[in-house]
Design a protein around this motif. Structure first.
Motif, mmCIF file in Angstrom:
data_model
loop_
_atom_site.group_PDB
_atom_site.id
_atom_site.type_symbol
_atom_site.label_atom_id
_atom_site.label_comp_id
_atom_site.label_asym_id
_atom_site.label_seq_id
_atom_site.Cartn_x
_atom_site.Cartn_y
_atom_site.Cartn_z
ATOM 1 N N GLY B 98 0.817 -1.206 0.000
ATOM 2 C CA GLY B 98 0.000 0.000 0.000
ATOM 3 C C GLY B 98 0.849 1.255 0.000
ATOM 4 N N THR B 99 0.319 2.303 -0.605
ATOM 5 C CA THR B 99 0.931 3.623 -0.826
ATOM 6 C C THR B 99 2.028 3.596 -1.903
ATOM 7 O OG1 THR B 99 2.860 3.873 0.633
ATOM 8 C CG2 THR B 99 0.713 4.116 1.660
ATOM 9 N N CYS B 100 2.466 2.394 -2.305
ATOM 10 C CA CYS B 100 3.553 2.353 -3.285
ATOM 11 C C CYS B 100 3.054 2.218 -4.723
ATOM 12 C CB CYS B 100 4.511 1.212 -2.983
ATOM 13 S SG CYS B 100 5.450 1.519 -1.492
ATOM 14 N N GLY B 159 13.068 11.028 -7.715
ATOM 15 C CA GLY B 159 12.284 10.253 -6.764
ATOM 16 C C GLY B 159 11.238 11.177 -6.169
ATOM 17 N N GLY B 160 10.228 10.582 -5.517
ATOM 18 C CA GLY B 160 9.169 11.393 -4.936
ATOM 19 C C GLY B 160 9.700 12.316 -3.856
ATOM 20 N N SER B 161 10.553 11.776 -3.001
ATOM 21 C CA SER B 161 11.045 12.593 -1.892
ATOM 22 C C SER B 161 11.899 13.741 -2.412
ATOM 23 C CB SER B 161 11.840 11.728 -0.924
ATOM 24 O OG SER B 161 11.006 10.697 -0.455
ATOM 25 N N GLN B 162 12.629 13.477 -3.502
ATOM 26 C CA GLN B 162 13.428 14.557 -4.080
ATOM 27 C C GLN B 162 12.507 15.627 -4.685
ATOM 28 O OE1 GLN B 162 16.249 13.433 -7.152
ATOM 29 N NE2 GLN B 162 17.769 14.810 -6.282
HETATM 30 C C1 LIG Z 1 2.316 9.831 -0.645
HETATM 31 C C2 LIG Z 1 3.777 9.647 -0.966
HETATM 32 N N1 LIG Z 1 4.562 10.727 -1.082
HETATM 33 C C3 LIG Z 1 5.877 10.606 -1.365
HETATM 34 C C4 LIG Z 1 6.475 9.385 -1.548
HETATM 35 C C5 LIG Z 1 7.954 9.320 -1.764
HETATM 36 O O1 LIG Z 1 8.313 8.865 -3.024
HETATM 37 P P1 LIG Z 1 9.724 8.165 -3.271
HETATM 38 O O2 LIG Z 1 9.663 6.837 -2.605
HETATM 39 O O3 LIG Z 1 9.842 8.082 -4.750
HETATM 40 O O4 LIG Z 1 10.775 9.052 -2.685
HETATM 41 C C6 LIG Z 1 5.694 8.226 -1.453
HETATM 42 C C7 LIG Z 1 6.286 6.882 -1.645
HETATM 43 O O5 LIG Z 1 5.780 5.878 -1.290
HETATM 44 C C8 LIG Z 1 4.315 8.367 -1.148
HETATM 45 O O6 LIG Z 1 3.523 7.282 -1.009
#
Ligand SMILES: Cc1ncc(COP(=O)(O)O)c(C=O)c1O
Lengths: 368, 521
Positions: B98-100, B159-162
């Motif tokens: 989940g969330t991924c 990446g998402g966090s970036q």
């Molecule tokens: C809601 C949400 N935001 C941000 C991220 C971060 O993405 P990343 O894993 O690519 O850094 C995730 C990753 O699971 C996410 O579920």
């Protein structure tokens, strides 16, 4: 071979069944009302959880119902360290037993009782020994008690088997039973006991570890200190969350009392309400407090010195609430509570408050 | 020959490959070589030297590089074995993370990414020679604008966090330009948003304020109102949050922030149920990010190489990472004319093959297809939600009786109370059936959490198999709870002591630090 201390307060819990709100000082009355001992069976339930390592432990305990009988019934190897035998035990025996067990250098102390028992154990061993409480009393406010006797045994087992070295400090709370019987709730924070801390066991795996909690407390202290202003008085409320502030400043502190500091120096330690009012009467002042773990009381439990008068003088906007995320989570969604005895004032405190949970990190939490 | 009984949906016969595969450094044999390069001919060295002695001694290594010395076939075996020991997306029914948003990513898109025209170009090539790639990036930008309502995208973050970090930088640049950077030092987020929504702004120097949910699981508006002020730099939030609850009043939140001069940043990594349904712009956001490696079906690059696409409104375009990719009517080019740019987020212009795969995915579906993706993802999730909520031991806090978007964070608190078997135990046992299962981010605000996200790609058969497997295991928890203590039994690896993860003293990130910490004493 592991060694476990065992103390059972045989009269704990007797008052509850017969509506006496505690057993301190009223055993005979309880007996007359038909109460019978609760604690021995509960201690046995806890001990049963240790069966799988039975051959590898020795129980160090006191005579008769204080532990000897229960341990025998489960078939453990026992060492009875009391000199006297076969008489009715009393509060002094509990304290004495705990002291002797501490001297015996056991790995862990298991005890069955209620809040009064926890207080006696605290008086005897302080933070020098890891303990696990088997809930058997009428009043259970102290977090030192597991949620059930079986869970107490299981926690002890984990601690002994895996050699979990981490422990955490939990509040020893008790209410004044005389006052309670008259309908007045007057809870006091007596001190802290150390219980084994296995995050897996307590909270599901990795829901925060003791290292994180300690780290969070230090981070909170840093944040608070960073924001301290010159010539402003800071009232430091009791508790293990406020302590790191004083430690980081290198100041003498009163863990269970209220201290007053200014310009990073102690103005006075362990103040009473009167002293507080006098010291802050014409000064700018801020108040740093933390809720009681598991209960969420901000005022009126364990910090009665900080009365409604004091808070009014300080001003609502000058209250700094601090708590680790772990502590907030342990409230399981329960809101903060206030009970200063001044109902109108309590109502005025309701609403949302910022809580510092780390370095430059806050949550918004509700006061009811 | 006896046929295997397939009437039971649960794969009770699964067993994963298990190799006692050493660390590659341990396989090293002095002198063993993968490819033997011939010695230089005497006559050559006579003419031009040995190639080494002319290098100044200060630049020469004193010792040879400590790399594993190993034959080709051994290297191949090593990595194939390791790959067999993972529960990758191609071997399990990917519902449990989940969330991924782990979905089936069409293999044809993988092949596109490997085409010579794609694989052999280099970002330092002259613009005129990579027009095709620039066009793809530009067109993906146009598609993302349509999907979100934003006016400009950058694909630099890998990446998402970036991408969230880029948003935090954009927030800072915006307030700097307005002369309010010192005054506005607070970021508001929610506890069910992704942890990076707090972590990235914190790294940028902001103070973080978390909002807890109200009884329905929406961010508590009253709590929010009590902290929005002239100090607010921005609001970072995911919607739906990890609970699968969509905050329908999100506009009230964004309006309040705007009224107070702050910005609103939308973490759209959970967008799989929203494509073609709602947009960041209409919800009042100033910027957002999508994870191409989730919603847009490119494989997860494990913290990069992936792509967090960041989009902003017109007003914020001048702060975007440079260069942007533009089209002048004739050719595509790298546009460095971004006056208040936050600078580069990473080298070059993003992970080109990932953008390419997302582009292919979007184009193959079209607008209708994207909407269909969202619809099926939501339906699949709610089918699963309904089936699981019929079980006595499963619950899901918040908005009782209502549906969720694309994922649900369930609680197995009752199961744990009844049996002593925790969500962590279930997670380990699921591996015995070749399935992933995820609990939650830490800390666990929902007790004994289980977070499942089916996406649009599993079939009903797949959904049922996953559900049946969970049921089988829950049943086992009631009947033989002791069994869980030692699970998994059919996995490559037995239990790992996770307490080490909490203790930096025990961490060894590299082989060298492992040797230092654990063998040299
Ligand atoms: C809601 C949400 N935001 C941000 C991220 C971060 O993405 P990343 O894993 O690519 O850094 C995730 C990753 O699971 C996410 O579920």
């Amino acid at each position: 071979m592991k060694r476990i201390g065992l103390i059972v307060n045989p009269i704990a819990g007797m008052g509850g069944r017969v509506g006496l709100k505690g057993t301190d000082g009223v055993v005979d009355k309880a007996r007359a009302l038909g109460a019978f001992p609760q604690a021995p069976n509960r201690a046995i339930s806890a001990l049963k959880a240790l069966m799988e390592i039975k051959d590898h432990i020795e129980i160090v305990t006191y005579f008769g119902e204080m532990g000897e009988n229960e341990a025998k019934e489960c078939g453990f190897k026992i060492k009875v360290i009391s000199t006297i035998k076969d008489r009715e035990s009393n509060q002094q025996d509990t304290i004495e037993a705990a002291k002797r067990i501490l001297e015996e250098k056991v790995d862990l102390l298991l005890f069955a009782g209620g809040d009064g028992t926890a207080r006696d154990i605290y008086n005897a061993v302080g933070e020098n020994l890891a303990v696990v409480g088997i809930p058997a009393g009428v009043k259970i406010h102290s977090a030192v008690y597991a949620s059930s006797p079986k869970k107490a045994g299981e926690l002890a087992l984990l601690y002994l088997k895996r050699n979990v070295s981490k422990v955490k400090e939990v509040e020893v709370m008790d209410i004044d039973e005389d006052a309670f019987r008259k309908g007045i709730v007057n809870t006091r924070l007596y001190g802290y006991l150390k219980i084994p801390y296995d995050p897996k066991f307590l909270q599901g795996k990795k829901s925060g570890s003791i290292m994180n909690d300690e780290g969070a407390q230090r981070a909170i202290a840093l944040d608070v200190i960073n924001h301290m202003k010159e010539d402003v008085l800071y009232i430091i409320g009791p508790g293990s969350t406020t302590r790191p502030i004083m430690q980081a400043l290198g100041l003498r502190y009163t863990l269970l009392g209220v201290d007053l500091i200014c310009n990073r120096k102690v103005v006075k330690n362990d103040l009473t309400e009167k002293e507080l009012l006098k010291e802050i009467s014409d000064k700018v002042c801020k108040l740093i407090i933390t809720p009681i773990g598991g209960q969420g009381y901000l005022f009126g439990r364990g910090n009665q010195q900080i009365s409604s008068e004091v808070i009014k003088k300080v001003g609502k906007e000058n209250i700094i609430v601090i708590a680790s995320n772990h502590k907030i989570r342990e409230l399981s969604g329960k809101h903060f509570l206030v009970d200063t005895g001044d109902e109108e004032f309590d109502i005025s405190l309701r609403g949302y408050v910022r809580v510092t949970t780390g370095y430059r990190e806050q949550i918004v939490y509700k006061i009811d | 020959m006896k046929r295997i009984d397939r009437s039971l949906k649960v794969r009770t016969g699964f067993h994963q490959a298990k190799w006692d595969e050493p660390i590659i450094f341990e396989l090293s044999k002095k002198g063993e070589r993968g490819v033997l390069v011939p010695q230089a001919d005497d006559e050559i060295t006579k003419e031009v030297g040995d190639g080494v002695s002319k290098i100044s001694s200060s630049m020469l290594r004193k010792e040879a590089v400590n790399l594993p010395e190993i034959s080709q076939s051994r290297v191949l075996r090593h990595y194939v074995r390791l790959s067999q020991e993972t529960l990758g997306a191609d071997v399990n029914i990917e519902i449990g993370q989940g969330t991924c948003t782990v979905k089936y990513s069409p293999k044809v898109n993988e092949q596109l990414g490997k085409l010579p025209g794609m694989a052999e170009i280099h970002p330092l090539q002259d613009e005129s020679t990579v027009q095709g790639m620039l066009e793809i990036i530009y067109e993906t930008d146009l598609a993302m604008r349509e999907i979100s309502g934003m006016d400009r995208f950058s694909f630099q973050p890998s990446g998402g966090s970036q991408a969230i970090m880029a948003m935090a930088s954009l927030v800072r640049a915006y307030h700097e330009a307005n002369g309010e950077v010192d005054q506005r030092d607070e970021i508001i987020t929610t506890i069910y948003s992704h942890p990076s929504d707090a972590a990235a702004p914190a790294l940028k120097g902001y103070k973080i304020i978390y909002i807890h949910p109200d009884k329905d699981g929406y961010p508590d508006y009253e709590a929010f109102k009590s902290v929005v002020s002239e100090k607010t730099a921005a609001f970072f939030v995911a919607n739906p949050e990890d609970t699968g609850v969509y905050n329908t009043k999100v506009q009230e939140f964004t309006e309040l922030v705007h009224k107070n001069g702050g910005l609103c940043c939308y973490d759209q990594a959970n967008a799989n149920g929203l494509l073609g349904v709602t947009r960041a712009k209409e919800a009042g956001f100033d910027m957002c990010h999508f994870n191409l490696h989730k919603t847009f079906s490119t494989p997860h690059g494990c913290g990069g190489p992936a792509t967090g696409a960041v989009g902003v409104t017109k007003e914020l375009e001048k702060f975007m990472p440079a260069p942007l990719i533009d089209f002048d009517g004739e050719k595509y080019y790298l546009n460095y004319d971004v006056p208040n740019s936050i600078g580069k987020i990473r080298s070059f212009n993003g992970v080109a093959p990932v953008i390419m795969k997302a582009y292919a995915w979007i184009r193959s579906l079209g607008a209708e297809g994207l909407y269909e993706v969202a619809k099926i993802a939501v339906l699949n999730n709610n089918y699963m939600f309904k089936k699981l909520m019929e079980l006595d031991c499963v619950d899901a806090p918040y908005i009782e009786g209502k549906q969720r978007i694309e994922q649900v964070r369930y609680t197995l608190e009752k199961l744990a109370k009844d049996t002593g078997v925790t969500t962590g135990d279930i997670q380990r046992r699921m591996m015995d059936f070749g399935m992933h299962y995820w609990c939650s981010h830490h800390p666990y605000y929902i007790p004994e959490p289980m977070t499942l996200e089916p996406t649009e790609t599993p079939s009903k058969e797949d959904l049922d198999e996953y559900i049946e497997t969970l049921k089988y295991i829950f049943n086992e928890a009631y009947e033989t709870p002791d069994k869980f203590e030692n699970a998994p039994f059919a996995s490559s690896c037995h239990q790992v002591d996770e307490s080490n993860m909490d203790d930096p003293e025990k961490w060894a990130i590299t082989w060298r630090s492992y040797l230092k910490k654990y063998t040299e004493k």
